[in-house]
Design a protein around this motif. Structure first.
Motif, short mmCIF file in Angstrom:
data_model
loop_
_atom_site.label_atom_id
_atom_site.label_comp_id
_atom_site.label_asym_id
_atom_site.label_seq_id
_atom_site.Cartn_x
_atom_site.Cartn_y
_atom_site.Cartn_z
N ILE A 32 -9.50 -1.50 -10.10
CA ILE A 32 -9.51 -0.21 -10.78
C ILE A 32 -8.69 0.81 -9.98
N VAL A 33 -8.89 0.84 -8.67
CA VAL A 33 -8.18 1.78 -7.81
C VAL A 33 -6.67 1.54 -7.87
N LEU A 34 -6.26 0.29 -7.83
CA LEU A 34 -4.82 -0.01 -7.92
C LEU A 34 -4.25 0.48 -9.25
N ALA A 35 -5.02 0.34 -10.33
CA ALA A 35 -4.57 0.85 -11.63
C ALA A 35 -4.48 2.37 -11.61
N GLN A 36 -5.45 3.02 -10.97
CA GLN A 36 -5.43 4.48 -10.88
C GLN A 36 -4.20 4.97 -10.13
N ILE A 37 -3.85 4.27 -9.07
CA ILE A 37 -2.66 4.66 -8.30
C ILE A 37 -1.41 4.51 -9.16
N ARG A 38 -1.34 3.46 -9.96
CA ARG A 38 -0.19 3.27 -10.84
C ARG A 38 -0.16 4.33 -11.95
N MET A 39 -1.32 4.78 -12.39
CA MET A 39 -1.37 5.87 -13.37
C MET A 39 -0.78 7.13 -12.77
N PHE A 40 -1.09 7.38 -11.50
CA PHE A 40 -0.48 8.52 -10.81
C PHE A 40 1.02 8.32 -10.66
N GLU A 41 1.41 7.13 -10.27
CA GLU A 41 2.82 6.83 -10.05
C GLU A 41 3.64 7.09 -11.31
N SER A 42 3.09 6.78 -12.48
CA SER A 42 3.83 6.89 -13.73
C SER A 42 3.76 8.27 -14.36
N THR A 43 2.74 9.06 -13.98
CA THR A 43 2.57 10.37 -14.63
C THR A 43 2.65 11.56 -13.69
N GLY A 44 2.38 11.34 -12.40
CA GLY A 44 2.32 12.44 -11.46
C GLY A 44 1.01 13.22 -11.50
N GLU A 45 0.04 12.75 -12.32
CA GLU A 45 -1.26 13.41 -12.42
C GLU A 45 -2.09 13.13 -11.17
N LYS A 46 -2.34 14.17 -10.38
CA LYS A 46 -2.99 13.99 -9.09
C LYS A 46 -4.42 13.47 -9.20
N LYS A 47 -5.12 13.76 -10.29
CA LYS A 47 -6.51 13.36 -10.38
C LYS A 47 -6.68 11.84 -10.29
N TYR A 48 -5.64 11.12 -10.72
CA TYR A 48 -5.74 9.66 -10.70
C TYR A 48 -5.74 9.13 -9.27
N ILE A 49 -4.81 9.62 -8.47
CA ILE A 49 -4.75 9.10 -7.09
C ILE A 49 -5.83 9.74 -6.22
N GLU A 50 -6.28 10.93 -6.55
CA GLU A 50 -7.37 11.53 -5.79
C GLU A 50 -8.65 10.71 -5.96
N LYS A 51 -8.88 10.24 -7.19
CA LYS A 51 -10.05 9.39 -7.42
C LYS A 51 -9.88 8.05 -6.70
N ALA A 52 -8.68 7.50 -6.76
CA ALA A 52 -8.40 6.23 -6.09
C ALA A 52 -8.68 6.35 -4.59
N ARG A 53 -8.23 7.44 -4.02
CA ARG A 53 -8.43 7.65 -2.58
C ARG A 53 -9.91 7.79 -2.26
N GLN A 54 -10.64 8.54 -3.09
CA GLN A 54 -12.06 8.75 -2.84
C GLN A 54 -12.85 7.45 -2.92
N VAL A 55 -12.57 6.62 -3.93
CA VAL A 55 -13.28 5.35 -4.06
C VAL A 55 -12.96 4.45 -2.88
N TYR A 56 -11.70 4.43 -2.46
CA TYR A 56 -11.34 3.61 -1.30
C TYR A 56 -12.05 4.12 -0.05
N ASP A 57 -12.01 5.43 0.18
CA ASP A 57 -12.60 6.00 1.40
C ASP A 57 -14.12 5.88 1.41
N ASP A 58 -14.75 6.05 0.24
CA ASP A 58 -16.21 6.08 0.20
C ASP A 58 -16.87 4.71 0.05
N TRP A 59 -16.22 3.81 -0.69
CA TRP A 59 -16.90 2.58 -1.07
C TRP A 59 -16.21 1.29 -0.63
N ILE A 60 -14.91 1.33 -0.40
CA ILE A 60 -14.18 0.09 -0.07
C ILE A 60 -14.00 -0.06 1.44
N TRP A 61 -13.32 0.87 2.06
CA TRP A 61 -13.07 0.75 3.50
C TRP A 61 -14.36 0.71 4.33
#
Length: 237
Positions: free
Chosen positions: A128-157
């Motif tokens: 899901i996070v990888l998809a969110q990062i690609r959504m940011f990459e294709s649109t520039g919408e920060k909310k997508y990568i901000e969520k990706a970063r939060q999930v990675y920082d809080d639950w994955i790493w």
């Protein structure tokens, strides 16, 4: 020698078929499959389900399961590819709808009131996070990568480790409730996420939290661990 020639002949036949197809053909195939995904799997495509912003597990309402979390990421990857390939807003317009529906229909998120995007399977969150990062990459919408970063920082790493305990000596775990289960499907994507967060750090204009190089260091650490502990290729010092 005969076996080698046979293999070469087969390769020539395969690549010959591909060579006969031009970009128009492949674009038509890609567009057709992308549109079919939306027509047959996007929940809101069906009468009576107009606000079901979620990909059904089965085609044409054959399986309305909402507990298949990880296929959502791969379906969104298709939409991102389609949008990046064609530039058609038809695909991009589904991004914010899925963004609304995905956490709403995520059954696993109800198990963790702190985050509706959460899942007990770490690798599922990673897709899901990888998809969110690609959504940011294709649109520039920060909310997508901000969520990706939060999930990675809080639950994955945070599932990394323990580094001082055999036989793991590190590694990202497979499930959040099984701390010492390590495999490739949870570590490979984690390394990709960390590397991509590092790569997009400046573009995303992150201003708080971990510094940029922390993600690079984590990506390298995960990669080296996976290479050392999960690779079938003999390692030489």
């Amino acid at each position: 020698m005969k076996k080698t020639l046979t293999i070469l002949f087969m390769l020539c036949c395969v690549f010959g078929v591909f060579a006969q197809k031009d970009i128009t053909y492949w674009n038509k195939m890609a567009n057709g499959t992308s549109e079919a995904l939306i027509k047959h799997f996007w929940g809101a495509s069906f009468e009576g389900y107009e606000k079901r912003y979620y990909f059904n597990y089965g085609s044409d309402l054959s399986d309305m399961s909402t507990n298949n979390y990880w296929p959502q990421a791969h379906a969104m990857d298709v939409l991102v590819d389609a949008y990046m390939r064609t530039g058609k807003s038809y695909y991009k317009e589904l991004f914010p709808l899925w963004w609304e529906g995905m956490p709403k229909y995520n059954f696993a998120g109800k198990m963790n009131p702190k985050d509706p995007w959460w899942n007990v399977f770490v690798d599922d969150m990673e897709w899901i996070v990888l998809a969110q990062i690609r959504m940011f990459e294709s649109t520039g919408e920060k909310k997508y990568i901000e969520k990706a970063r939060q999930v990675y920082d809080d639950w994955i790493w945070p599932t990394w480790g323990p580094e001082d305990e055999a036989p793991w000596f590190g590694g990202i775990t497979w499930k959040t409730d099984v701390a010492k289960s390590k495999n490739a499907c949870s570590n490979g994507p984690a390394a990709l996420i960390a590397a991509r967060l590092y790569s997009f750090y400046d573009q995303a204009q992150f201003s708080d939290g971990k510094i940029k190089n922390a993600y690079l260091n984590e990506a390298i650490k995960i990669y080296i661990w996976e290479k050392n502990y999960l690779s079938l290729i003999p390692q030489h010092n």
